[in-house]
Scaffold this active site. Structure first.
Site, PDB file in Angstrom:
ATOM      1  CB  THR B 188     -37.496 -22.302  39.445  1.00 26.39           C
ATOM      2  OG1 THR B 188     -36.460 -22.972  38.761  1.00 26.39           O
ATOM      3  CG2 THR B 188     -37.960 -21.116  38.617  1.00 26.39           C
ATOM      4  CD  GLU B 333     -39.887 -22.820  35.317  1.00 25.44           C
ATOM      5  OE1 GLU B 333     -39.731 -24.017  35.643  1.00 25.44           O
ATOM      6  OE2 GLU B 333     -38.956 -21.986  35.297  1.00 25.44           O
ATOM      7  CE  LYS B 445     -29.301 -21.516  20.273  1.00 28.50           C
ATOM      8  NZ  LYS B 445     -28.493 -21.730  21.491  1.00 28.50           N
ATOM      9  CD1 TRP B 450     -29.595 -25.127  16.942  1.00 28.25           C
ATOM     10  CD2 TRP B 450     -31.154 -26.369  17.939  1.00 28.25           C
ATOM     11  NE1 TRP B 450     -30.546 -24.275  17.420  1.00 28.25           N
ATOM     12  CE2 TRP B 450     -31.520 -25.007  18.039  1.00 28.25           C
ATOM     13  CE3 TRP B 450     -31.984 -27.342  18.496  1.00 28.25           C
ATOM     14  CZ2 TRP B 450     -32.689 -24.598  18.665  1.00 28.25           C
ATOM     15  CZ3 TRP B 450     -33.138 -26.938  19.125  1.00 28.25           C
ATOM     16  CH2 TRP B 450     -33.486 -25.569  19.211  1.00 28.25           C
TER      17      TRP B 450
END
Lengths: 552, 552
Positions: B188, B333, B445, B450
């Site tokens: 990847t 993944e 953040k 968030w």
């Protein structure tokens, strides 16, 4: 070289439970009560009850890892709770078949060394008389209403299920188990010898459940509700309780209401889309619906297994009720899903029938071979018979030998290279469809070839003068075995000679398969479930009790 | 206590191959050739070719267990052959992404230490210039026609695929491998650093394939033919080649003909029922069909993944062509199937849409949690955001470290307790539907909470004077990070003040999330694939190159 994947994540039943509780928490479990309202709960609530049950079993009853906890229960939400709680906490769920004779039930409970039995209150009259003979049971947990007075003075401690669970935590820190460890067990009662226990692993249950959910298998979705009429004490209810928690399929559970009338009623009221049961249930339902029509139009497909389903029943469901019947084959030793009769794609409905009446194709995960009479493996040509042997991650490798004893691997059940000998004889077509014709023990082994007793019986019964026919193997000096034809003649017909019957058989059966030995009976001896009892015939023949005619 | 099941039967790719060759031997693989007739073969013949390829690789090229054998190939039957032959013989299939920049391809081949490359003849012009920099490749096997003159004088030995296979045995005694051993690998390419390799195990591939076949997943049957437009060099083509061998689904492979016109043509001619591709392909196909209508009525469902699909494209396929689009989420993944957007059962088509535009539900086997900004795990309430972390048997635990090196577990990608940090931020609804909103690296953040840059951008772009908007995190002494709003104003509109824009934002965005820092740009810098390039903005801000206004 090892992979970089999470290969250490074990395939455990607690993972199925957690998935069902979270992703499909609102999916429904409805249990028929025979009263005005069924009992309704959800996957999330069932998982919370499973946590409470596990706390109770561990903290109050002292259940430890690997302890056997038995259930003597109908299909209901509390049984589903037990299905998840007991294996997830590391104990072993032992489902007891309430239809077995008392002696077999006693043997099974003692052999498994069950410490606890969860029993439906309605089944106490069945259990109570057995209690004095159960050697290892310390606790009874009574689930639902019932007359507990029959338990007075019994040795095990008696608990009320609701009181036992009340107030306990609704979550449990399920242990991370070895996926090969025991999760559940089920005994199979053969026609000879003691019942034999199969111990399922977390791994086998998990993989079997994935298979049940594959589109080419039962393939249910969140739009479905399934009605498992097949008892939950019978081979994991064909994997449905675990499978539905994987995909959020609703469940309608019949509890003890397995008669045609309440089944028709619950289908009409709760509108399941799928059901699973043995053929005799479906025949009964057909008759019931003919007598008292009800709306079963919600039902799209039913999975039929346990024994071969008469094609007439399959056709009647489709033509009268728009229900598609899918034939499946399996056994306790195969978890049970061994094959399913989905036809190939692209056929007309009439072209599909020859495929649909077979035992079907093997799913990925079930490897199959046919052990031929000469010791080789028969080709998949649709014609060469052999005993079906299977291998795969949800197939038994042995039987439970008893606590602390090694597993049993009787050589008539397991090949030296680890395949299960199913005891079923049949053929496999080039495109992988299995057709079973005989039980291996009923096949006549004549000069290195097999003669199908079922084929001879069917051919004989096609004669207008024959009411019943049973063909068994008898010892023959030259050929090893030869067929003995036992016929029951119709009373209202002209008498027919053995020569005439043999000539009639010769029209459809190969010459070398034709029986030399013939006997006429008043009736064919039958087992308690109505099957021809060939053991009796073989014994009578061996004892010289039959009036046998030998044709030249 | 151990089970009595065949828990020792490993979940290997050779078992999938054997199943497909026997039970579904006649199932078809059709490869588009761009000529009058496509190339047609069957599962059985493909399995026989796989045996021949394995013999050739072992006996002629000296491939040993764990050796990496790479493919630089389009979607065609020879690639399917390699998919099965290489892992089944115990070697590792390494699919090379032919779209990667040359430097990355060179890095990947050297890092994996590939010994052999199977390359389509049509891709030789791409490969030839890289050869002098490949350190470990000993053999090139050229598959199909191509100009081999570009290989003259190259170091690796060059073989013709057909000549290499000719006359070799059509069966192979596939070794019984450990299911945790390496089967395949895929790199990847992140936006930063070197590409990272994921090594799939036989176990992970097998379980992922079962999942793909589940009814709540892609759920294909023998009545289906699937068109994997998604390249086979891209995360196992989403598991389709393995999945179809499990259930006998036909395959139509596009080879290098991935443009809208030939795709439309092959769908019309070969009538697949299912297809899988990234959104941009579907947008192109829509445009093509609008310009040149063709009959694509065979297509019932398409699985879309790789990036979020515009709802307009989903609706257009359904309304114009009767094709149902199913949204899926995954990454290299995650093998890649991480979630699928099937709506719950029992809804009207309009009620289904809010579910269908999410990333969907997790299948059994993918456990999920949301790591919240405060270090806790966010509830599944549809509102509390967190970084998605996943765990399960087909999820990566690490990256390939190189030959003989330990695996890499960068802490921004893997949690200490073994979960994959996906880098995606979103929310999960109480019924398990995932909605991704941001990449974790693009989230601001601010004071332990968030702020979604995507939400601010969408809100800004809803203002009639704003042409483009990008919001990035910048360091703030008090809050840690705060949003910097970068806007491109439309030229033909009245000028608008930052105060007005902030007031406009305040209508839909919480007060504490409103940006203090504002900048106007000529245009937002973009990456080579057209995405906003936030790295550039952050660098320009840090270097003081932007004309920032701070509102009080």
């Amino acid at each position: 070289m090892l992979s970089t994947m999470q290969d250490d994540v074990p395939l455990t039943i607690s993972r199925i439970l957690r998935h069902g509780m979270t992703v499909h928490g609102d999916a429904r479990i409805t249990t028929w009560t025979g009263e005005s309202e069924p009992h309704r709960t959800t996957f999330r609530a069932t998982g919370e009850r499973a946590a409470q049950l596990a706390h109770a079993l561990r903290d109050e009853l002292g259940v430890r890892p690997d302890d056997r906890v038995a259930t003597l229960m109908w299909n209901n939400s509390q049984h589903v709770t037990a299905y998840f709680a007991i294996p997830s906490m590391g104990a072993v769920l032992h489902t007891l078949n309430l239809r077995l004779p008392a002696d077999q039930l006693v043997f099974i409970v003692n052999h498994a060394a069950d410490r606890v039995i969860l029993v439906n209150g309605t089944l106490l009259p069945l259990l109570a008389p057995l209690l004095p003979r159960l050697e290892t049971v310390e606790h009874l947990v009574v689930v639902g209403p019932g007359d507990t007075s029959v338990l007075e003075g019994c040795a095990p401690q008696v608990h009320d299920y609701e009181q036992l669970l009340a107030g306990r935590p609704t979550s449990f820190d399920w242990p991370e188990l070895d996926e090969r460890s025991a999760a559940a067990m089920c005994y199979t009662s053969g026609t000879t010898g003691d019942p034999k226990g199969v111990v399922y692993s977390h791994r086998s249950v998990y993989l079997h459940s994935m298979q049940v959910n594959m589109a080419e298998s039962m393939g249910l979705t969140t739009a479905d509700t399934t009605l498992p009429v097949v008892p939950m004490f019978h081979v994991n209810a064909w994997g449905l309780p675990h499978a539905v928690f994987m995909t959020g399929v609703g469940m309608l559970l019949p509890d003890r209401f397995l008669q045609p009338a309440p089944l028709a009623e619950m289908i009409a009221a709760e509108r399941p889309t799928h059901a699973a049961a043995v053929p005799v249930i479906w025949q009964g339902l057909l008759d019931e619906l003919a007598a008292t029509p009800r709306d079963i139009s919600s039902l799209k497909t039913v999975t039929i297994g346990g024994s071969a389903c008469p094609p007439s029943v399959m056709r009647a469901f489709e033509e009268l009720h728009g229900v598609r019947v899918c034939h499946a084959w399996g056994m306790t030793e195969t978890s049970p899903l061994g094959s399913l009769a989905h036809p190939p794609g692209g056929l007309t409905p009439e072209e599909e029938w020859p495929y649909r009446v077979t035992q079907g194709r093997f799913p990925a995960g079930v490897e199959a071979r046919l052990a031929a009479p000469d010791g080789s493996f028969a080709p998949w040509d649709g014609a060469s018979p052999g005993e079906l042997e299977v291998r795969g991650p949800w197939i038994a490798a042995a039987y439970f030998g008893g606590v602390g004893e090694p597993p049993l691997r009787p050589e008539d059940k397991f090949s030296p290279d680890g395949w299960l000998r199913t005891g079923d004889v049949g053929v496999i077509s080039p495109d992988g469809y299995l057709t079973l014709t005989d039980r291996a023990k009923d096949v006549i082994k004549s000069g290195g070839e097999w003669i199908s007793s079922v084929e001879l019986e069917n051919a004989l019964m096609a004669h207008e003068a024959v009411a019943e026919a049973s063909v068994v193997a008898v010892t023959d000096e030259k050929w090893g075995e030869r067929p003995l034809a036992c016929v029951v003649l119709k009373e209202d017909r002209e008498p027919v000679s053995y020569e005439e019957l043999r000539t009639f058989l010769g029209k459809t059966v190969a010459r070398w398969q034709l029986p030399e030995r013939w006997v006429t009976l008043e009736s064919v001896p039958k087992t308690s479930v109505g099957k021809f009892d060939k053991k009796v015939l073989r014994r009578q023949y061996a004892a010289g009790e039959l009036d046998v005619t030998e044709l030249g």
